[in-house]
Design a protein around this motif. Structure first.
Motif, PDB file in Angstrom:
ATOM      1  N   ALA A   1      18.121   6.144  -0.479  1.00  0.00           N
ATOM      2  CA  ALA A   1      18.433   5.527   0.815  1.00  0.00           C
ATOM      3  C   ALA A   1      17.404   5.903   1.879  1.00  0.00           C
ATOM      4  N   LYS A   2      16.780   7.064   1.701  1.00  0.00           N
ATOM      5  CA  LYS A   2      15.791   7.539   2.679  1.00  0.00           C
ATOM      6  C   LYS A   2      14.357   7.421   2.167  1.00  0.00           C
ATOM      7  N   ASN A   3      14.197   6.847   0.967  1.00  0.00           N
ATOM      8  CA  ASN A   3      12.863   6.757   0.367  1.00  0.00           C
ATOM      9  C   ASN A   3      12.154   8.116   0.396  1.00  0.00           C
ATOM     10  N   THR A   4      12.873   9.126   0.008  1.00  0.00           N
ATOM     11  CA  THR A   4      12.357  10.492   0.101  1.00  0.00           C
ATOM     12  C   THR A   4      12.561  11.226  -1.224  1.00  0.00           C
ATOM     13  N   VAL A   5      11.551  11.976  -1.605  1.00  0.00           N
ATOM     14  CA  VAL A   5      11.626  12.831  -2.776  1.00  0.00           C
ATOM     15  C   VAL A   5      11.477  14.281  -2.306  1.00  0.00           C
TER      16      VAL A   5
ATOM     17  N   GLU B   1       0.847  -1.186   0.000  1.00  0.00           N
ATOM     18  CA  GLU B   1       0.000   0.000   0.000  1.00  0.00           C
ATOM     19  C   GLU B   1       0.891   1.248   0.000  1.00  0.00           C
ATOM     20  N   VAL B   2       0.594   2.141  -0.926  1.00  0.00           N
ATOM     21  CA  VAL B   2       1.361   3.386  -1.017  1.00  0.00           C
ATOM     22  C   VAL B   2       1.036   4.275   0.172  1.00  0.00           C
ATOM     23  N   HIS B   3       2.099   4.690   0.867  1.00  0.00           N
ATOM     24  CA  HIS B   3       1.942   5.625   1.984  1.00  0.00           C
ATOM     25  C   HIS B   3       2.944   6.751   1.794  1.00  0.00           C
ATOM     26  N   LEU B   4       2.438   7.985   1.739  1.00  0.00           N
ATOM     27  CA  LEU B   4       3.275   9.146   1.472  1.00  0.00           C
ATOM     28  C   LEU B   4       3.004  10.217   2.522  1.00  0.00           C
ATOM     29  N   VAL B   5       4.057  10.835   3.022  1.00  0.00           N
ATOM     30  CA  VAL B   5       3.911  11.900   4.008  1.00  0.00           C
ATOM     31  C   VAL B   5       4.608  13.145   3.476  1.00  0.00           C
ATOM     32  N   GLU B   6       3.809  14.186   3.242  1.00  0.00           N
ATOM     33  CA  GLU B   6       4.342  15.438   2.710  1.00  0.00           C
ATOM     34  C   GLU B   6       4.647  16.407   3.845  1.00  0.00           C
ATOM     35  N   SER B   7       5.668  17.213   3.644  1.00  0.00           N
ATOM     36  CA  SER B   7       5.990  18.248   4.615  1.00  0.00           C
ATOM     37  C   SER B   7       6.781  19.353   3.930  1.00  0.00           C
ATOM     38  N   GLY B   8       6.941  20.463   4.634  1.00  0.00           N
ATOM     39  CA  GLY B   8       7.784  21.540   4.139  1.00  0.00           C
ATOM     40  C   GLY B   8       7.069  22.765   3.623  1.00  0.00           C
ATOM     41  N   GLY B   9       5.752  22.712   3.552  1.00  0.00           N
ATOM     42  CA  GLY B   9       5.024  23.868   3.067  1.00  0.00           C
ATOM     43  C   GLY B   9       5.086  25.020   4.058  1.00  0.00           C
ATOM     44  N   GLY B  10       4.583  26.168   3.623  1.00  0.00           N
ATOM     45  CA  GLY B  10       4.563  27.333   4.499  1.00  0.00           C
ATOM     46  C   GLY B  10       4.301  28.589   3.727  1.00  0.00           C
ATOM     47  N   LEU B  11       4.545  29.708   4.391  1.00  0.00           N
ATOM     48  CA  LEU B  11       4.368  31.020   3.790  1.00  0.00           C
ATOM     49  C   LEU B  11       5.726  31.566   3.389  1.00  0.00           C
TER      50      LEU B  11
ATOM     51  N   GLY C   1       6.008  11.921  -7.656  1.00  0.00           N
ATOM     52  CA  GLY C   1       5.924  13.293  -8.113  1.00  0.00           C
ATOM     53  C   GLY C   1       5.126  14.204  -7.206  1.00  0.00           C
ATOM     54  N   TRP C   2       5.110  15.461  -7.610  1.00  0.00           N
ATOM     55  CA  TRP C   2       4.389  16.495  -6.886  1.00  0.00           C
ATOM     56  C   TRP C   2       3.303  17.085  -7.773  1.00  0.00           C
ATOM     57  N   PHE C   3       2.146  17.225  -7.190  1.00  0.00           N
ATOM     58  CA  PHE C   3       1.014  17.855  -7.830  1.00  0.00           C
ATOM     59  C   PHE C   3       0.608  19.042  -6.980  1.00  0.00           C
ATOM     60  N   ARG C   4      -0.097  19.976  -7.574  1.00  0.00           N
ATOM     61  CA  ARG C   4      -0.591  21.093  -6.777  1.00  0.00           C
ATOM     62  C   ARG C   4      -1.991  21.471  -7.237  1.00  0.00           C
ATOM     63  N   GLN C   5      -2.729  22.043  -6.281  1.00  0.00           N
ATOM     64  CA  GLN C   5      -4.064  22.526  -6.592  1.00  0.00           C
ATOM     65  C   GLN C   5      -4.223  23.912  -6.016  1.00  0.00           C
ATOM     66  N   ALA C   6      -4.389  24.870  -6.895  1.00  0.00           N
ATOM     67  CA  ALA C   6      -4.622  26.246  -6.479  1.00  0.00           C
ATOM     68  C   ALA C   6      -6.115  26.457  -6.260  1.00  0.00           C
TER      69      ALA C   6
ATOM     70  N   CYS D   1       8.800  14.472   0.670  1.00  0.00           N
ATOM     71  CA  CYS D   1       7.803  13.404   0.605  1.00  0.00           C
ATOM     72  C   CYS D   1       8.497  12.112   1.013  1.00  0.00           C
ATOM     73  N   VAL D   2       8.111  11.577   2.152  1.00  0.00           N
ATOM     74  CA  VAL D   2       8.665  10.311   2.622  1.00  0.00           C
ATOM     75  C   VAL D   2       7.711   9.195   2.228  1.00  0.00           C
ATOM     76  N   ALA D   3       8.252   8.207   1.530  1.00  0.00           N
ATOM     77  CA  ALA D   3       7.431   7.130   0.985  1.00  0.00           C
ATOM     78  C   ALA D   3       7.646   5.826   1.732  1.00  0.00           C
ATOM     79  N   SER D   4       6.609   5.018   1.819  1.00  0.00           N
ATOM     80  CA  SER D   4       6.711   3.689   2.408  1.00  0.00           C
ATOM     81  C   SER D   4       5.604   2.813   1.842  1.00  0.00           C
ATOM     82  N   GLY D   5       5.759   1.509   2.046  1.00  0.00           N
ATOM     83  CA  GLY D   5       4.723   0.577   1.615  1.00  0.00           C
ATOM     84  C   GLY D   5       4.922   0.014   0.222  1.00  0.00           C
ATOM     85  N   PHE D   6       5.968   0.433  -0.470  1.00  0.00           N
ATOM     86  CA  PHE D   6       6.226  -0.066  -1.811  1.00  0.00           C
ATOM     87  C   PHE D   6       7.724   0.032  -2.086  1.00  0.00           C
ATOM     88  N   THR D   7       8.155  -0.616  -3.167  1.00  0.00           N
ATOM     89  CA  THR D   7       9.571  -0.561  -3.548  1.00  0.00           C
ATOM     90  C   THR D   7       9.833   0.757  -4.252  1.00  0.00           C
TER      91      THR D   7
END
Length: 124
Positions: A75-79, A1-11, A35-40, A22-28
């Protein structure tokens, strides 16, 4: 199961920088495009940038080319998404996504549910 945790946003002020993670887990990790998507506000979600960690190939939407850089730490499964010279039009909720779609991920979007994302607000 794809599990992704986003962080780093702000003003951030226009012209400034921000780095999303984006730290990923649950898959190879290397088997997926990530990738990154955005919604304005009031707009449809769009693919901003995607990467294939297996070979480092990347995709950028035209409006961010030359300003944003996507990278992966396998190595950190991070994008990461390094956002430089940000503009008010970069404001939105940024979501991380992963799927076995290669370069098509940023065009088609993922087949998993969207997470909560991280808010990026660029003031003028």
């Amino acid at each position: 199961e794809v599990h992704l945790v986003e962080s780093g946003g702000g003003l951030v002020q226009a012209g400034g920088s921000l780095r999303l993670s984006c730290v990923a887990s649950g898959f190879t990790f290397e088997d997926y495009a990530i990738g990154w998507f955005r919604q304005a506000p009031g707009k449809e979600r769009e693919g901003v940038s995607c990467i294939s960690p297996s070979d480092g190939s990347t995709f950028y939407v035209g409006s961010v080319k030359g300003r944003f850089t996507i990278s992966s730490d396998n190595a950190k499964n991070t994008v990461y998404l390094q956002m430089n010279s940000v503009k008010p039009e970069d404001t939105g909720v940024y979501y991380c996504a992963a799927d076995r779609l290669g370069k098509r991920l940023c065009i088609l979007g993922p087949r998993h549910p969207w997470g909560q994302g991280t808010q990026v607000t660029v003031s003028s």
